[in-house]
Design an enzyme around this catalytic site. Structure first.
Site, PDB file in Angstrom:
ATOM      1  CD  GLU A 215      30.815  48.754  44.265  1.00 24.19           C
ATOM      2  OE1 GLU A 215      30.493  49.881  44.664  1.00 24.19           O
ATOM      3  OE2 GLU A 215      31.996  48.350  44.266  1.00 24.19           O
ATOM      4  CG  ASN A 256      32.554  43.022  41.009  1.00 23.66           C
ATOM      5  OD1 ASN A 256      32.666  41.981  41.652  1.00 23.66           O
ATOM      6  ND2 ASN A 256      33.371  44.058  41.187  1.00 23.66           N
ATOM      7  CG  HIS A 292      35.911  45.381  49.306  1.00 19.49           C
ATOM      8  ND1 HIS A 292      37.277  45.472  49.204  1.00 19.49           N
ATOM      9  CD2 HIS A 292      35.432  45.643  48.071  1.00 19.49           C
ATOM     10  CE1 HIS A 292      37.620  45.786  47.958  1.00 19.49           C
ATOM     11  NE2 HIS A 292      36.521  45.876  47.246  1.00 19.49           N
ATOM     12  CD  GLU A 322      36.319  44.993  43.732  1.00 21.66           C
ATOM     13  OE1 GLU A 322      36.351  45.807  44.684  1.00 21.66           O
ATOM     14  OE2 GLU A 322      35.746  45.252  42.652  1.00 21.66           O
ATOM     15  CG  ASP A 324      39.864  44.734  50.971  1.00 19.86           C
ATOM     16  OD1 ASP A 324      40.153  45.578  50.098  1.00 19.86           O
ATOM     17  OD2 ASP A 324      38.716  44.628  51.471  1.00 19.86           O
TER      18      ASP A 324
HETATM   19  O1  G3I Z   1      44.324  59.851  40.049  1.00 18.38           O
HETATM   20  C1  G3I Z   1      44.046  60.850  41.041  1.00 18.38           C
HETATM   21  C2  G3I Z   1      45.268  61.707  41.236  1.00 18.38           C
HETATM   22  O2  G3I Z   1      45.521  62.439  40.033  1.00 18.38           O
HETATM   23  C3  G3I Z   1      45.022  62.675  42.410  1.00 18.38           C
HETATM   24  O3  G3I Z   1      46.207  63.418  42.630  1.00 18.38           O
HETATM   25  C4  G3I Z   1      44.677  61.840  43.638  1.00 18.38           C
HETATM   26  C5  G3I Z   1      44.430  62.696  44.864  1.00 18.38           C
HETATM   27  O4  G3I Z   1      43.147  63.264  44.747  1.00 18.38           O
HETATM   28  O5  G3I Z   1      43.476  61.078  43.395  1.00 18.38           O
HETATM   29  C6  G3I Z   1      43.714  60.127  42.355  1.00 18.38           C
HETATM   30  O6  G3I Z   1      42.526  59.406  42.118  1.00 18.38           O
HETATM   31  C7  G3I Z   1      42.249  58.468  43.148  1.00 18.38           C
HETATM   32  C8  G3I Z   1      42.167  57.065  42.494  1.00 18.38           C
HETATM   33  O7  G3I Z   1      41.780  56.083  43.472  1.00 18.38           O
HETATM   34  C9  G3I Z   1      43.496  56.647  41.893  1.00 18.38           C
HETATM   35  O8  G3I Z   1      44.456  56.526  42.891  1.00 18.38           O
HETATM   36  C10 G3I Z   1      40.890  58.817  43.752  1.00 18.38           C
HETATM   37  O9  G3I Z   1      41.024  60.038  44.468  1.00 18.38           O
HETATM   38  C11 G3I Z   1      40.456  57.716  44.714  1.00 18.38           C
HETATM   39  O10 G3I Z   1      39.132  57.948  45.156  1.00 18.38           O
HETATM   40  C12 G3I Z   1      40.460  56.372  43.970  1.00 18.38           C
HETATM   41  O11 G3I Z   1      40.121  55.366  44.909  1.00 18.38           O
HETATM   42  C13 G3I Z   1      39.788  54.111  44.286  1.00 18.38           C
HETATM   43  C14 G3I Z   1      38.343  53.773  44.670  1.00 18.38           C
HETATM   44  O12 G3I Z   1      37.988  52.499  44.117  1.00 18.38           O
HETATM   45  C15 G3I Z   1      37.397  54.816  44.103  1.00 18.38           C
HETATM   46  O13 G3I Z   1      36.178  54.628  44.682  1.00 18.38           O
HETATM   47  C16 G3I Z   1      40.704  53.034  44.838  1.00 18.38           C
HETATM   48  O14 G3I Z   1      42.043  53.262  44.398  1.00 18.38           O
HETATM   49  C17 G3I Z   1      40.245  51.657  44.368  1.00 18.38           C
HETATM   50  O15 G3I Z   1      41.005  50.636  45.009  1.00 18.38           O
HETATM   51  C18 G3I Z   1      38.773  51.445  44.711  1.00 18.38           C
HETATM   52  O16 G3I Z   1      38.369  50.221  44.212  1.00 18.38           O
HETATM   53  C19 G3I Z   1      36.953  49.945  44.296  1.00 18.38           C
HETATM   54  C20 G3I Z   1      36.585  49.143  43.075  1.00 18.38           C
HETATM   55  O17 G3I Z   1      36.890  49.893  41.924  1.00 18.38           O
HETATM   56  C21 G3I Z   1      35.116  48.751  43.109  1.00 18.38           C
HETATM   57  N1  G3I Z   1      34.818  48.003  44.333  1.00 18.38           N
HETATM   58  C22 G3I Z   1      35.166  48.735  45.565  1.00 18.38           C
HETATM   59  C23 G3I Z   1      36.660  49.082  45.544  1.00 18.38           C
HETATM   60  C24 G3I Z   1      37.033  49.776  46.836  1.00 18.38           C
HETATM   61  O18 G3I Z   1      36.381  51.017  46.927  1.00 18.38           O
END
Ligand code: G3I
Length: 404
Positions: A215, A256, A292, A322, A324
């Site tokens: 991105e 990507n 997405h 990715e 969905d």
């Molecule tokens: O690991 C912490 C945990 O310790 C904490 O308790 C919890 C609550 O705050 O947060 C956890 O981290 C989260 C992480 O996912 C792991 O679950 C983050 O807050 C959360 O923001 C993060 O979201 C991820 C997101 O990227 C971040 O922008 C999503 O799971 C993930 O599916 C998403 O994937 C992205 C790709 O990497 C790039 N393309 C877009 C896609 C969708 O946004």
């Protein structure tokens, strides 16, 4: 004969320019993966000749940080017991079509046998959702944490699946030490170089593809004002690919992007960047189209196919990385939403199958239970192929039909 001249030119250019001549050809033997963990990768669709080099690239270099390499140990992780039915699955049909098909995954759900069994039954590749992001894998300047990444690679290889590693350079989920660091440009270059070479080197030989830069663009087609653009400048992109290739000669290296699937300013910017990188001999192998999308306004199949074809004409693979399809914001009955969602998936897989360079189709999540959208938006959503009870949805059958 032509190749000998090209090779001689390359060597000559390297000598004259005292620069590392950049060879795009793999320098080492194919990765030695455990026999049971190496499903047939698709035969390369593109002609084998390397992209003609422009001026030889020259970038600062670095040594990786000293870490133990990943080793697959079959005793450490048992394959899931798959039902012996001979019915069609996405995995079987994909492999008959030379496609890699799968979903993103995360160790947090490996304890759920429904999850691990259905993923392995239906996928020959898994994407690493969060475990290899900078805040997880390199939480402090002098500490790497490969635990979740290794567990994901273990699970994939134990079940004969490939790994789509995600992500080396992105401006989300970066650790404090990085964002608060005060460094010169050269020091930032060293930090990025060592991260890439250490992480890619740790998994060398076990990764099908790396999302190297994720991105980089705004929807307008301008480069996004990210941490790495600010501290290094636009060259961070070419450097990242160069270092990733040095650390793993075999992994496919991917640029990507999201919202760049159809024909628009952003996909034009991705196309131009890819063309420029290839002209400079930077080792870019594929563009990832994240897909997405929403029920309303997904890219038309015609635009998606046209975009894929122009990227293919550059000599690149095109991966759906990715996918969905959000159903929220619609006020239709769920059954109607799911039928429309299935159609978006069917059209996407059909477009991918019409373009020889489209070799990967990955959904971002296996079931509606574990999907980022509901937590990210706070609104219930049903974006992927299996429902909250791990039952296949209309979208699953639409993809199955599109693969037949
Ligand atoms: O690991 C912490 C945990 O310790 C904490 O308790 C919890 C609550 O705050 O947060 C956890 O981290 C989260 C992480 O996912 C792991 O679950 C983050 O807050 C959360 O923001 C993060 O979201 C991820 C997101 O990227 C971040 O922008 C999503 O799971 C993930 O599916 C998403 O994937 C992205 C790709 O990497 C790039 N393309 C877009 C896609 C969708 O946004």
């Amino acid at each position: 004969m032509r190749w000998l001249c090209l090779l001689a030119l390359l060597v000559l250019a390297a000598c004259q320019a005292q620069l590392p001549a950049f060879s795009l050809a793999p320098q080492s033997e194919p990765p030695v993966l455990p026999a049971e963990a190496a499903p047939p990768a698709p035969t390369p669709w593109r002609p084998v000749q390397p992209t003609p080099l422009g001026e030889p690239v020259s970038f600062p270099d670095c040594q990786p940080d000293p870490v133990e390499p990943y080793r697959f140990d079959p005793a450490r992780v048992a394959p899931v017991a798959l039902p012996q039915d001979s019915g069609p699955t996405l995995r079987r049909l994909a492999e008959q079509n030379g496609l890699m098909i799968g979903t993103s995954t995360a160790p947090s759900v490996f304890q759920n046998p429904n999850y691990t069994t259905i993923t392995a039954r239906e996928s020959n590749i898994v994407a690493v959702e969060n475990a290899m992001k900078w805040e997880v894998i390199h939480p402090q300047a002098n500490r790497y944490d490969f635990k979740d990444g290794d567990a994901t690679v273990d699970y994939a290889l134990a079940n004969g699946m490939q790994v789509y590693a995600h992500v080396l350079v992105w401006d989300l989920q970066q650790p404090e030490w990085l964002l608060k660091g005060q460094h010169t440009r050269d020091e930032w270059i060293g930090i990025l170089c060592r991260h890439i070479k250490t992480v890619v080197g740790h998994y060398k030989g076990h990764i099908y593809a790396w999302d190297v830069v994720n991105e980089p663009f705004q929807n307008s087609g301008e480069l996004r004002d990210t941490h790495w653009l600010r501290v290094i400048g636009p060259e961070y992109i070419a450097m990242a690919f160069y270092w990733a290739r040095q650390a793993d000669p075999e992994a496919l290296l991917v640029l990507n992007e999201h919202f760049a699937e159809g024909l628009n300013e952003k996909s034009d910017a991705v196309y131009s960047l890819a063309q420029g990188l290839l002209r400079r001999g930077v080792p870019l192998d594929a563009v990832g189209l994240q897909m997405h999308v929403w029920l309303y306004g997904p890219p038309t199949a015609a635009d998606l196919e046209a975009n894929m074809r122009r990227l293919m004409d550059l000599g690149l693979y095109v991966h759906i990385t990715e996918m969905d399809v959000r159903t929220q914001l619609s006020h239709d009955p769920l059954s109607k939403e799911l039928a429309e969602q299935a159609e978006v998936y069917r059209q996407t897989v059909s477009a991918c199958r019409r373009v020889p360079a489209c070799t990967v189709f990955i959904t971002w999540g296996l079931t509606d239970s574990y999907n980022w959208i509901s937590s990210y938006t706070g609104v219930e959503d049903y974006p992927v192929l299996f429902d909250r009870d791990f039952q296949p949805k209309p979208a699953y059958f639409a993809v199955l039909e599109a693969l037949k």
